[in-house]
Scaffold this motif. Sequence first.
Motif, mmCIF file in Angstrom:
data_model
loop_
_atom_site.group_PDB
_atom_site.id
_atom_site.type_symbol
_atom_site.label_atom_id
_atom_site.label_comp_id
_atom_site.label_asym_id
_atom_site.label_seq_id
_atom_site.Cartn_x
_atom_site.Cartn_y
_atom_site.Cartn_z
ATOM 1 N N ARG A 73 -5.295 -3.652 3.389
ATOM 2 C CA ARG A 73 -4.034 -3.673 2.630
ATOM 3 C C ARG A 73 -2.960 -2.876 3.371
ATOM 4 O O ARG A 73 -1.792 -3.289 3.423
ATOM 5 C CB ARG A 73 -4.279 -3.072 1.242
ATOM 6 C CG ARG A 73 -3.007 -2.881 0.404
ATOM 7 C CD ARG A 73 -2.649 -4.110 -0.370
ATOM 8 N NE ARG A 73 -1.352 -3.975 -1.014
ATOM 9 C CZ ARG A 73 -1.126 -3.308 -2.154
ATOM 10 N NH1 ARG A 73 -2.135 -2.714 -2.785
ATOM 11 N NH2 ARG A 73 0.087 -3.264 -2.667
ATOM 12 N N GLU A 91 -1.757 -5.050 6.075
ATOM 13 C CA GLU A 91 -0.947 -6.143 5.529
ATOM 14 C C GLU A 91 0.456 -5.665 5.163
ATOM 15 O O GLU A 91 1.450 -6.362 5.399
ATOM 16 C CB GLU A 91 -1.640 -6.722 4.293
ATOM 17 C CG GLU A 91 -0.876 -7.849 3.621
ATOM 18 C CD GLU A 91 -1.556 -8.332 2.352
ATOM 19 O OE1 GLU A 91 -0.936 -9.102 1.603
ATOM 20 O OE2 GLU A 91 -2.709 -7.925 2.101
ATOM 21 N N GLU A 92 0.549 -4.467 4.584
ATOM 22 C CA GLU A 92 1.828 -3.972 4.097
ATOM 23 C C GLU A 92 2.661 -3.291 5.181
ATOM 24 O O GLU A 92 3.890 -3.344 5.151
ATOM 25 C CB GLU A 92 1.597 -2.980 2.947
ATOM 26 C CG GLU A 92 0.926 -3.586 1.723
ATOM 27 C CD GLU A 92 1.826 -4.550 0.980
ATOM 28 O OE1 GLU A 92 3.063 -4.453 1.118
ATOM 29 O OE2 GLU A 92 1.298 -5.412 0.252
ATOM 30 N N TYR A 93 1.987 -2.619 6.130
ATOM 31 C CA TYR A 93 2.730 -1.805 7.095
ATOM 32 C C TYR A 93 2.564 -2.250 8.546
ATOM 33 O O TYR A 93 3.281 -1.755 9.423
ATOM 34 C CB TYR A 93 2.296 -0.337 6.990
ATOM 35 C CG TYR A 93 2.598 0.301 5.662
ATOM 36 C CD1 TYR A 93 3.897 0.630 5.302
ATOM 37 C CD2 TYR A 93 1.573 0.573 4.756
ATOM 38 C CE1 TYR A 93 4.174 1.218 4.080
ATOM 39 C CE2 TYR A 93 1.844 1.157 3.529
ATOM 40 C CZ TYR A 93 3.141 1.479 3.196
ATOM 41 O OH TYR A 93 3.410 2.057 1.987
ATOM 42 N N LYS A 127 5.523 -3.279 10.406
ATOM 43 C CA LYS A 127 6.554 -2.245 10.509
ATOM 44 C C LYS A 127 6.268 -1.251 11.630
ATOM 45 O O LYS A 127 7.111 -0.431 11.970
ATOM 46 C CB LYS A 127 6.657 -1.471 9.187
ATOM 47 C CG LYS A 127 6.894 -2.333 7.961
ATOM 48 C CD LYS A 127 8.253 -2.967 7.976
ATOM 49 C CE LYS A 127 8.504 -3.749 6.697
ATOM 50 N NZ LYS A 127 9.819 -4.394 6.695
ATOM 51 N N LEU A 141 2.353 2.075 -1.801
ATOM 52 C CA LEU A 141 1.822 0.737 -2.073
ATOM 53 C C LEU A 141 2.131 0.314 -3.507
ATOM 54 O O LEU A 141 2.097 -0.872 -3.835
ATOM 55 C CB LEU A 141 0.303 0.707 -1.838
ATOM 56 C CG LEU A 141 -0.160 0.788 -0.379
ATOM 57 C CD1 LEU A 141 -1.682 0.830 -0.318
ATOM 58 C CD2 LEU A 141 0.372 -0.388 0.428
ATOM 59 N N GLU A 196 6.842 -4.721 -1.979
ATOM 60 C CA GLU A 196 7.259 -4.719 -0.577
ATOM 61 C C GLU A 196 8.760 -4.921 -0.420
ATOM 62 O O GLU A 196 9.398 -4.279 0.415
ATOM 63 C CB GLU A 196 6.510 -5.814 0.186
ATOM 64 C CG GLU A 196 6.838 -5.855 1.667
ATOM 65 C CD GLU A 196 6.081 -6.940 2.403
ATOM 66 O OE1 GLU A 196 6.231 -7.030 3.634
ATOM 67 O OE2 GLU A 196 5.342 -7.701 1.740
ATOM 68 N N GLU A 197 9.336 -5.810 -1.245
ATOM 69 C CA GLU A 197 10.757 -6.103 -1.090
ATOM 70 C C GLU A 197 11.648 -4.926 -1.491
ATOM 71 O O GLU A 197 12.829 -4.884 -1.144
ATOM 72 C CB GLU A 197 11.147 -7.338 -1.912
ATOM 73 C CG GLU A 197 10.949 -7.202 -3.412
ATOM 74 C CD GLU A 197 9.552 -7.573 -3.874
ATOM 75 O OE1 GLU A 197 9.361 -7.755 -5.088
ATOM 76 O OE2 GLU A 197 8.653 -7.678 -3.006
ATOM 77 N N ARG A 256 10.375 -1.580 -1.132
ATOM 78 C CA ARG A 256 9.819 -0.351 -0.552
ATOM 79 C C ARG A 256 10.745 0.289 0.475
ATOM 80 O O ARG A 256 10.970 1.504 0.465
ATOM 81 C CB ARG A 256 8.461 -0.659 0.078
ATOM 82 C CG ARG A 256 7.666 0.589 0.468
ATOM 83 C CD ARG A 256 6.322 0.201 1.045
ATOM 84 N NE ARG A 256 5.537 -0.544 0.076
ATOM 85 C CZ ARG A 256 4.876 -1.663 0.348
ATOM 86 N NH1 ARG A 256 4.919 -2.173 1.563
ATOM 87 N NH2 ARG A 256 4.169 -2.274 -0.587
ATOM 88 N N GLU A 257 11.294 -0.518 1.363
ATOM 89 C CA GLU A 257 12.122 0.038 2.435
ATOM 90 C C GLU A 257 13.348 0.760 1.880
ATOM 91 O O GLU A 257 13.677 1.869 2.306
ATOM 92 C CB GLU A 257 12.543 -1.080 3.385
ATOM 93 C CG GLU A 257 13.226 -0.582 4.650
ATOM 94 C CD GLU A 257 13.424 -1.693 5.670
ATOM 95 O OE1 GLU A 257 14.142 -1.459 6.649
ATOM 96 O OE2 GLU A 257 12.852 -2.781 5.473
#
Length: 270
Positions: free
Chosen positions: A71, A74-76, A79, A104, A108-109, A111-112
């Motif tokens: 995970r 997948e998420e980072y 980046k 987490l 995701e949309e 988080r930044e």
Amino acid sequence: MAKGISERTPQIIAAEINSIKDQTGRMLLYSSVEIGRRLTEAKSMVNHGEWGKWLESSVSYSQSTANKLMRLFEEYGAKLTTGQDSSNSESIPNLSYTQAIILLGIPEEERESFVAEHDAANMSTRELKQAVQERDQAVNEKAELQNALTANQGTVTEIASERDELRKQASGFQAAIHTKELTIKTLQGKLDLARQSEASVEKIAVLEKDIKVARIKLSANKVSFLYNNIAKEFEDLLSELTKLAPADPEAHEKYKSEVSGLIGKIAERL
């Protein structure tokens, strides 16, 4: 002590320790993402049903640990650069492993922007958890408000529909009453004409009877119209009293008593 060498203090030592901790956390995040990358690759190669066995025998991971690492990738993964210095990450700079895990919980949309807005990389674990909780609470409150607005909109629509139906019924009753009034007026005109022209007693009696019947029907229509209005309003009144009871018991008892008194007065006059 030689000149140029600063005296070491507990504060300086604490700063050094915290710096090392931050670097370790960032290195751990990068390493975890890279492990997750390779676990994802391996999973696509391992036969179906043998993943858990492969994890245990090959890398000593449980499936839950492997899922967490995959995970993170997948998420980072997108980046972070392929270099070992995670400070070169594109849009999630300088996050530690623990911070990345906490984040987490942010979609995701979002988080930044959340990281940038809160300067998450410089927050303590407690502060970051609190910020995420406050964000979740705000989202939940917004959703509850939207649900309430939607529910209220449904109620407004229902009330408007009932209002339109009542108007339609009222229009029908009023049209019927108007028709009866016109009938009476027409019959009265015929009766007056019959009397002036010395019509037979029988004809005059028939006209008088027709007028009497028409007036009775007119009164019945008016009573029906008023009764239906009162009955509908009374049902609405009972419904609102029921809703008021848990919200304001004192006001409920007050109006319940007043309604009972009004009903008693109406009964006395019938």
